[in-house]
Design a protein around this motif. Structure first.
Motif, PDB file in Angstrom:
ATOM      1  N   ALA A  85     -15.166 -12.803  39.182  1.00  0.00           N
ATOM      2  CA  ALA A  85     -14.379 -11.671  39.664  1.00  0.00           C
ATOM      3  C   ALA A  85     -13.869 -10.826  38.502  1.00  0.00           C
ATOM      4  N   THR A  86     -13.448 -11.481  37.431  1.00  0.00           N
ATOM      5  CA  THR A  86     -12.958 -10.762  36.255  1.00  0.00           C
ATOM      6  C   THR A  86     -14.076  -9.970  35.594  1.00  0.00           C
ATOM      7  N   SER A  87     -15.237 -10.580  35.484  1.00  0.00           N
ATOM      8  CA  SER A  87     -16.378  -9.900  34.879  1.00  0.00           C
ATOM      9  C   SER A  87     -16.820  -8.712  35.711  1.00  0.00           C
ATOM     10  N   ALA A  88     -16.794  -8.856  37.029  1.00  0.00           N
ATOM     11  CA  ALA A  88     -17.196  -7.771  37.921  1.00  0.00           C
ATOM     12  C   ALA A  88     -16.210  -6.612  37.869  1.00  0.00           C
ATOM     13  N   ALA A  89     -14.963  -6.907  37.515  1.00  0.00           N
ATOM     14  CA  ALA A  89     -13.932  -5.867  37.479  1.00  0.00           C
ATOM     15  C   ALA A  89     -13.855  -5.162  36.132  1.00  0.00           C
ATOM     16  N   ASP A  90     -14.733  -5.550  35.200  1.00  0.00           N
ATOM     17  CA  ASP A  90     -14.665  -5.017  33.835  1.00  0.00           C
ATOM     18  C   ASP A  90     -14.505  -3.504  33.776  1.00  0.00           C
ATOM     19  N   GLU A  91     -15.402  -2.785  34.447  1.00  0.00           N
ATOM     20  CA  GLU A  91     -15.448  -1.340  34.277  1.00  0.00           C
ATOM     21  C   GLU A  91     -14.311  -0.626  34.998  1.00  0.00           C
ATOM     22  N   ASP A  92     -13.839  -1.197  36.098  1.00  0.00           N
ATOM     23  CA  ASP A  92     -12.821  -0.531  36.894  1.00  0.00           C
ATOM     24  C   ASP A  92     -11.401  -0.977  36.559  1.00  0.00           C
ATOM     25  N   ASP A  93     -11.270  -2.088  35.854  1.00  0.00           N
ATOM     26  CA  ASP A  93      -9.941  -2.636  35.629  1.00  0.00           C
ATOM     27  C   ASP A  93      -9.275  -1.966  34.435  1.00  0.00           C
ATOM     28  N   ALA A  94      -7.950  -1.804  34.556  1.00  0.00           N
ATOM     29  CA  ALA A  94      -7.206  -1.118  33.505  1.00  0.00           C
ATOM     30  C   ALA A  94      -6.830  -2.034  32.351  1.00  0.00           C
ATOM     31  N   SER A  95      -6.938  -3.331  32.542  1.00  0.00           N
ATOM     32  CA  SER A  95      -6.553  -4.250  31.481  1.00  0.00           C
ATOM     33  C   SER A  95      -7.578  -4.213  30.352  1.00  0.00           C
ATOM     34  N   SER A  96      -7.142  -4.580  29.156  1.00  0.00           N
ATOM     35  CA  SER A  96      -8.013  -4.535  27.991  1.00  0.00           C
ATOM     36  C   SER A  96      -9.023  -5.681  28.035  1.00  0.00           C
ATOM     37  N   PRO A  97     -10.145  -5.539  27.321  1.00  0.00           N
ATOM     38  CA  PRO A  97     -11.130  -6.622  27.276  1.00  0.00           C
ATOM     39  C   PRO A  97     -10.528  -7.939  26.795  1.00  0.00           C
ATOM     40  N   VAL A  98      -9.639  -7.866  25.816  1.00  0.00           N
ATOM     41  CA  VAL A  98      -9.043  -9.080  25.281  1.00  0.00           C
ATOM     42  C   VAL A  98      -8.137  -9.742  26.325  1.00  0.00           C
ATOM     43  N   ALA A  99      -7.495  -8.935  27.161  1.00  0.00           N
ATOM     44  CA  ALA A  99      -6.643  -9.492  28.222  1.00  0.00           C
ATOM     45  C   ALA A  99      -7.487 -10.173  29.300  1.00  0.00           C
ATOM     46  N   ARG A 100      -8.669  -9.638  29.553  1.00  0.00           N
ATOM     47  CA  ARG A 100      -9.541 -10.262  30.547  1.00  0.00           C
ATOM     48  C   ARG A 100     -10.011 -11.640  30.077  1.00  0.00           C
ATOM     49  N   LEU A 101     -10.343 -11.745  28.790  1.00  0.00           N
ATOM     50  CA  LEU A 101     -10.731 -13.050  28.245  1.00  0.00           C
ATOM     51  C   LEU A 101      -9.553 -14.011  28.306  1.00  0.00           C
ATOM     52  N   HIS A 102      -8.377 -13.531  27.983  1.00  0.00           N
ATOM     53  CA  HIS A 102      -7.174 -14.359  28.034  1.00  0.00           C
ATOM     54  C   HIS A 102      -6.931 -14.845  29.459  1.00  0.00           C
ATOM     55  N   ALA A 103      -7.090 -13.958  30.441  1.00  0.00           N
ATOM     56  CA  ALA A 103      -6.847 -14.321  31.839  1.00  0.00           C
ATOM     57  C   ALA A 103      -7.799 -15.422  32.286  1.00  0.00           C
ATOM     58  N   VAL A 104      -9.063 -15.303  31.912  1.00  0.00           N
ATOM     59  CA  VAL A 104     -10.043 -16.330  32.290  1.00  0.00           C
ATOM     60  C   VAL A 104      -9.685 -17.663  31.646  1.00  0.00           C
ATOM     61  N   ALA A 105      -9.335 -17.642  30.364  1.00  0.00           N
ATOM     62  CA  ALA A 105      -8.975 -18.875  29.669  1.00  0.00           C
ATOM     63  C   ALA A 105      -7.714 -19.492  30.271  1.00  0.00           C
ATOM     64  N   LEU A 106      -6.728 -18.677  30.579  1.00  0.00           N
ATOM     65  CA  LEU A 106      -5.485 -19.174  31.150  1.00  0.00           C
ATOM     66  C   LEU A 106      -5.710 -19.768  32.541  1.00  0.00           C
ATOM     67  N   PHE A 107      -6.451 -19.047  33.373  1.00  0.00           N
ATOM     68  CA  PHE A 107      -6.691 -19.530  34.739  1.00  0.00           C
ATOM     69  C   PHE A 107      -7.536 -20.800  34.720  1.00  0.00           C
ATOM     70  N   ASP A 108      -8.610 -20.791  33.955  1.00  0.00           N
ATOM     71  CA  ASP A 108      -9.513 -21.938  33.880  1.00  0.00           C
ATOM     72  C   ASP A 108      -8.789 -23.155  33.317  1.00  0.00           C
ATOM     73  N   GLY A 109      -8.014 -22.951  32.263  1.00  0.00           N
ATOM     74  CA  GLY A 109      -7.283 -24.054  31.661  1.00  0.00           C
ATOM     75  C   GLY A 109      -6.247 -24.645  32.601  1.00  0.00           C
ATOM     76  N   THR A 110      -5.607 -23.785  33.379  1.00  0.00           N
ATOM     77  CA  THR A 110      -4.619 -24.269  34.341  1.00  0.00           C
ATOM     78  C   THR A 110      -5.281 -25.111  35.411  1.00  0.00           C
ATOM     79  N   GLN A 111      -6.491 -24.723  35.834  1.00  0.00           N
ATOM     80  CA  GLN A 111      -7.217 -25.521  36.829  1.00  0.00           C
ATOM     81  C   GLN A 111      -7.524 -26.914  36.288  1.00  0.00           C
ATOM     82  N   LEU A 112      -7.924 -26.996  35.031  1.00  0.00           N
ATOM     83  CA  LEU A 112      -8.259 -28.294  34.439  1.00  0.00           C
ATOM     84  C   LEU A 112      -7.035 -29.201  34.309  1.00  0.00           C
TER      85      LEU A 112
END
Length: 238
Positions: A85-112
């Motif tokens: 979902a984050t990757s698909a939102a790349d072009e339309d999302d207002a957040s920075s590329p670095v924030a998108r990577l952070h969000a994925v790492a934070l969400f994925d890590g929390t799941q683990l």
């Protein structure tokens, strides 16, 4: 009389979480696989931990490998869905590329870190590399690839030069290190955020970490996800 399914009486009342016998079986297997070992755990032991007969377990899972497959799949399912979902939102999302990577790492890590059992340790099983588990392996590789794709857009990192995919690879590896930290009893409610922050600091984005955190959490909310409170989860460290 308590039943696990049509005509399947329990040997005793289960105290395990789960709305169905299948969920209870997975919980019991996760506990035994992570604390006693996969090879030494029998389907009879799993059934006994749930309070059902071994024959009733086979109504839900034909083999022990089927149980392992379901558990492995569960470790990547939520993280992969969010990364997609984050990757698909790349072009339309207002957040920075670095924030998108952070969000994925934070969400994925929390799941683990948020499950009752540290199922991620099962990644290290020799059995988990078998082609029998090709779907799980493909999903994990897709998740890794999405980390790499998101990492390509991160600012150049003086501490991690070369192929820009390495930014995402670094984040992916740091997140999976939470599995080992948890096995050693070193995970805290703050660990997923600390790992996500560390990945971005090493990628050279430490000076804007406050902004990254804000955009990261906003993106998680916009994509309709919630981060569980790890202080309330009380996850087992096994």
């Amino acid at each position: 009389m308590t039943l696990t399914g049509p005509g399947r009486p329990r040997t005793r009342q289960s105290t395990r979480p789960g709305a169905t016998a299948r969920e209870e079986i997975l919980d019991a297997a996760a506990e035994l696989f992570t604390t006693q070992g996969y090879a030494t755990t029998s389907t009879r032991a799993i059934a006994g931990a749930v309070g059902i007969r071994q024959s009733s377990l086979y109504h839900h899972f034909a083999t022990k490998d089927d149980i392992l497959e379901a558990l492995l799949a569960g470790t990547v399912a939520e993280g992969l869905a969010f990364a997609r979902a984050t990757s698909a939102a790349d072009e339309d999302d207002a957040s920075s590329p670095v924030a998108r990577l952070h969000a994925v790492a934070l969400f994925d890590g929390t799941q683990l870190c948020s499950g009752r059992w540290n199922i991620g340790v099962l990644y290290h099983l020799p059995e988990a590399r078998d082609k029998r588990f090709s779907t799980f392996l493909a999903d994990r590789e897709e998740l890794r690839g999405l980390y790499q794709r998101l990492g390509k857009a991160v600012v150049p990192a003086p501490l991690w030069p070369g192929d820009p995919r390495h930014h995402g690879e670094l984040a992916f590896r740091l997140v999976e290190s939470l599995v080992s930290l948890r096995a050693d009893g070193q995970v805290t409610p703050h660990s997923p955020l600390q790992v996500a922050d560390a990945a971005l600091v090493l990628c050279g984005a430490g000076s804007i970490l406050g902004t990254i955190r804000e955009q990261s959490r906003s993106l998680i909310v916009r994509l309709g996800r919630e981060l569980p409170d790890l202080a309330e989860v009380g996850a087992h460290q096994g």
